[in-house]
Design a protein around this motif. Sequence first.
Motif, PDB file in Angstrom:
ATOM      1  N   ALA A  82      -0.890   7.653   5.897  1.00 45.45           N
ATOM      2  CA  ALA A  82      -0.793   7.209   7.289  1.00 45.45           C
ATOM      3  C   ALA A  82       0.441   7.793   7.964  1.00 45.45           C
ATOM      4  N   LEU A  83       1.551   7.828   7.253  1.00 45.25           N
ATOM      5  CA  LEU A  83       2.775   8.372   7.848  1.00 45.25           C
ATOM      6  C   LEU A  83       2.623   9.849   8.183  1.00 45.25           C
ATOM      7  N   ARG A  84       1.988  10.601   7.302  1.00 50.90           N
ATOM      8  CA  ARG A  84       1.787  12.029   7.581  1.00 50.90           C
ATOM      9  C   ARG A  84       0.893  12.229   8.809  1.00 50.90           C
ATOM     10  N   PHE A  87       0.853  -1.194   0.000  1.00 50.86           N
ATOM     11  CA  PHE A  87       0.000   0.000   0.000  1.00 50.86           C
ATOM     12  C   PHE A  87       0.885   1.240   0.000  1.00 50.86           C
ATOM     13  N   ASP A  88       0.269   2.363  -0.312  1.00 51.69           N
ATOM     14  CA  ASP A  88       0.962   3.656  -0.274  1.00 51.69           C
ATOM     15  C   ASP A  88       0.957   4.134   1.175  1.00 51.69           C
ATOM     16  N   PRO A  89       2.114   4.240   1.829  1.00 48.61           N
ATOM     17  CA  PRO A  89       2.127   4.584   3.253  1.00 48.61           C
ATOM     18  C   PRO A  89       2.070   6.078   3.551  1.00 48.61           C
ATOM     19  N   ASP A 104       1.963  -1.653  14.116  1.00 54.55           N
ATOM     20  CA  ASP A 104       2.177  -2.149  12.767  1.00 54.55           C
ATOM     21  C   ASP A 104       1.022  -1.666  11.909  1.00 54.55           C
ATOM     22  N   VAL A 105       1.322  -1.018  10.794  1.00 49.92           N
ATOM     23  CA  VAL A 105       0.305  -0.541   9.866  1.00 49.92           C
ATOM     24  C   VAL A 105       0.444  -1.337   8.578  1.00 49.92           C
ATOM     25  N   ALA A 106      -0.645  -1.970   8.162  1.00 51.70           N
ATOM     26  CA  ALA A 106      -0.633  -2.863   7.000  1.00 51.70           C
ATOM     27  C   ALA A 106      -1.686  -2.412   5.990  1.00 51.70           C
ATOM     28  N   PRO A 107      -1.660  -2.976   4.776  1.00 62.56           N
ATOM     29  CA  PRO A 107      -2.722  -2.670   3.815  1.00 62.56           C
ATOM     30  C   PRO A 107      -4.100  -2.979   4.402  1.00 62.56           C
ATOM     31  N   ILE A 123      -7.487   9.538  15.188  1.00 64.31           N
ATOM     32  CA  ILE A 123      -7.092  10.160  13.920  1.00 64.31           C
ATOM     33  C   ILE A 123      -7.714   9.460  12.717  1.00 64.31           C
ATOM     34  N   GLY A 124      -8.273   8.270  12.927  1.00 59.53           N
ATOM     35  CA  GLY A 124      -9.023   7.620  11.863  1.00 59.53           C
ATOM     36  C   GLY A 124      -8.180   7.072  10.736  1.00 59.53           C
ATOM     37  N   LEU A 125      -7.459   5.997  11.024  1.00 56.86           N
ATOM     38  CA  LEU A 125      -6.676   5.334   9.978  1.00 56.86           C
ATOM     39  C   LEU A 125      -7.591   4.383   9.202  1.00 56.86           C
TER      40      LEU A 125
END
Length: 284
Positions: free
Chosen positions: A117-119, A112-114, A205-208, A189-191
């Motif tokens: 989420a990173l911002r 996925f395009d991170p 851990d953030v995944a697709p 923040i609503g990921l």
Amino acid sequence: MSSAVEPSAAGSRVEPAPAGPAESHLVGLDIDGTLLTHDGVLSADVQHAAAAAQASGHHVVLASGRSLTAMTPVAELLGITSGWMVCSNGAVTVRLDPALPRGWELDQVRTFDPEPALRLLRDELPGARFAVEDIGVGFRLNALFPDGELDGEHQVVDFDQLWAREVTRVIVRSPEHTPDQFSAMAARIGLDDVTYAVGWTAWMDVAPRGVTKASALERLRERLGVDPGATVAVGDGHNDVDMLRWAARGVAMGHADDVVRGAADEVTGSIDEDGAVAVLRSLP
């Protein structure tokens, strides 16, 4: 938006039981806190029980938040040289085969395009450490993590280089925050476009989106033709919750918290009691 790439189609000693059980089970096993102690020790009983289950014809699948490079040594310790592994919380599925040049090949990679989420996470946690995984290599990071927390090669880059290409996962480390504070922040923040799990420290851990250990194991179950009722999973962490709910027999380790226990059908002994051994020995 996520994408998928499928590079290929394809104490007392427990004596291995004769091959050919009444029904082959798919057994998803977490690693840290389930098979390995928190000091990284693998007991002889766990090793022999896992080998016996595989020798009996069951599909023993390591399913971990660990990266590929951190899982292959564990598979070697267990004597698992063929079959499948689910790495990076489901984002990477690997086929093991000793005939292959490296002993493994990538079966499916979910990316996925991170950047979004990173911002968001940097705005909330400006002092945090961030890393993205490079499969089979290591990690690109905005700052080094404490020794021993990440495996493979570590390349420190500018923050905006973390989203130079799609990735399988993002790791966020913020030691000054508690896990509860971390979870509350993530919810606030609503990921919405990703899947996330908060670990044993202020670690995320953030995944697709939609990618979990459970989603990867279900794909393997269908591919292997295992009946849904012949699925077993053992774990101890919050990233195991979906896997425990997915399995017909979800087993929480005895030291797991109430959230993990609540997702399971039963509870076995703790890691200090080699709780996974009882589950493995109970397979037909």
